[in-house]
Write a protein that holds these residues in place. Structure first.
Motif, PDB file in Angstrom:
ATOM      1  N   LEU A  78      -3.078   6.160   8.547  1.00  0.00           N
ATOM      2  CA  LEU A  78      -3.443   6.279   7.125  1.00  0.00           C
ATOM      3  C   LEU A  78      -4.754   7.054   7.027  1.00  0.00           C
ATOM      4  N   PRO A  79      -5.010   7.685   5.894  1.00  0.00           N
ATOM      5  CA  PRO A  79      -6.302   8.378   5.753  1.00  0.00           C
ATOM      6  C   PRO A  79      -7.475   7.402   5.931  1.00  0.00           C
ATOM      7  N   LEU A  80      -8.566   7.919   6.459  1.00  0.00           N
ATOM      8  CA  LEU A  80      -9.741   7.097   6.758  1.00  0.00           C
ATOM      9  C   LEU A  80     -10.279   6.399   5.515  1.00  0.00           C
ATOM     10  N   VAL A  81     -10.240   7.080   4.380  1.00  0.00           N
ATOM     11  CA  VAL A  81     -10.761   6.510   3.139  1.00  0.00           C
ATOM     12  C   VAL A  81      -9.982   5.243   2.764  1.00  0.00           C
ATOM     13  N   VAL A  82      -8.673   5.269   2.917  1.00  0.00           N
ATOM     14  CA  VAL A  82      -7.842   4.115   2.566  1.00  0.00           C
ATOM     15  C   VAL A  82      -8.146   2.950   3.510  1.00  0.00           C
ATOM     16  N   ASN A  83      -8.270   3.232   4.815  1.00  0.00           N
ATOM     17  CA  ASN A  83      -8.581   2.175   5.779  1.00  0.00           C
ATOM     18  C   ASN A  83      -9.968   1.591   5.529  1.00  0.00           C
ATOM     19  N   LEU A  84     -10.948   2.442   5.252  1.00  0.00           N
ATOM     20  CA  LEU A  84     -12.305   1.946   4.976  1.00  0.00           C
ATOM     21  C   LEU A  84     -12.352   1.115   3.701  1.00  0.00           C
ATOM     22  N   LEU A  85     -11.657   1.574   2.674  1.00  0.00           N
ATOM     23  CA  LEU A  85     -11.641   0.819   1.414  1.00  0.00           C
ATOM     24  C   LEU A  85     -11.024  -0.563   1.628  1.00  0.00           C
ATOM     25  N   ALA A  86      -9.922  -0.626   2.351  1.00  0.00           N
ATOM     26  CA  ALA A  86      -9.278  -1.918   2.611  1.00  0.00           C
ATOM     27  C   ALA A  86     -10.178  -2.813   3.461  1.00  0.00           C
ATOM     28  N   ALA A 123     -11.904  -6.252   2.037  1.00  0.00           N
ATOM     29  CA  ALA A 123     -11.558  -7.508   2.719  1.00  0.00           C
ATOM     30  C   ALA A 123     -12.816  -8.184   3.257  1.00  0.00           C
ATOM     31  N   GLY A 124     -13.764  -7.400   3.770  1.00  0.00           N
ATOM     32  CA  GLY A 124     -15.018  -7.972   4.266  1.00  0.00           C
ATOM     33  C   GLY A 124     -15.833  -8.612   3.160  1.00  0.00           C
ATOM     34  N   VAL A 125     -15.938  -7.920   2.027  1.00  0.00           N
ATOM     35  CA  VAL A 125     -16.680  -8.475   0.891  1.00  0.00           C
ATOM     36  C   VAL A 125     -16.003  -9.743   0.376  1.00  0.00           C
ATOM     37  N   ALA A 126     -14.674  -9.749   0.316  1.00  0.00           N
ATOM     38  CA  ALA A 126     -13.956 -10.944  -0.146  1.00  0.00           C
ATOM     39  C   ALA A 126     -14.178 -12.113   0.817  1.00  0.00           C
ATOM     40  N   THR A 127     -14.215 -11.827   2.114  1.00  0.00           N
ATOM     41  CA  THR A 127     -14.454 -12.881   3.102  1.00  0.00           C
ATOM     42  C   THR A 127     -15.859 -13.456   2.951  1.00  0.00           C
ATOM     43  N   ILE A 128     -16.841 -12.583   2.795  1.00  0.00           N
ATOM     44  CA  ILE A 128     -18.224 -13.045   2.602  1.00  0.00           C
ATOM     45  C   ILE A 128     -18.342 -13.854   1.317  1.00  0.00           C
ATOM     46  N   LEU A 129     -17.694 -13.406   0.255  1.00  0.00           N
ATOM     47  CA  LEU A 129     -17.723 -14.135  -1.013  1.00  0.00           C
ATOM     48  C   LEU A 129     -17.083 -15.521  -0.868  1.00  0.00           C
TER      49      LEU A 129
END
Length: 130
Positions: A35-43, A47-53
């Protein structure tokens, strides 16, 4: 509210990780590339921010429970102290008034309108007027 936030953040993180992995597998099988790098980074970032939250919401719940328990304990202890102290002060005051043999005189409170504190010397009196 933080309990609901914790579970929503956990669901969002799980869905993003699952969709990111599924998207990478599908693109790799169908086209042979990632997948394009932008899509992988966004996901990954979302996901990291949701985990921290979710983690912070869990900590908030635990802290709130501890503060509630401490508050209940302090209220119970202060009520116990107030009951005990109130009984002792009442007996002391009644005994003192009975030993004086008369009614207590109520003096008015003058507050800040009075002439100042009693017993304090003015700065000009202590410095010798210099």
């Amino acid at each position: 509210m933080s309990g609901t936030m914790k579970w929503w953040a956990t669901v969002v993180a799980a869905l993003l990780v699952t969709s990111g992995v599924a998207g990478n597998v599908l693109v790799a099988v169908l086209s042979g590339g990632p997948l394009p790098l932008v899509v992988n980074l966004l996901a990954a970032i979302t996901a990291g921010v949701a985990t921290i939250l979710a983690f912070l919401a869990s900590l908030h719940d635990r802290l709130n429970d501890r503060v509630s328990a401490l508050t209940e304990f302090l209220v119970a202890r202060l009520n116990e102290i107030e009951t005990h102290t109130g009984d002792r002060n009442t007996g002391f005051l009644e005994g003192y008034l009975l030993s004086q043999g008369g009614e207590a005189t109520v003096l008015p409170f003058r507050g800040s309108e009075g002439k100042g504190r009693q017993g304090r010397t003015q700065p000009s009196e202590t410095s010798g007027g210099q």
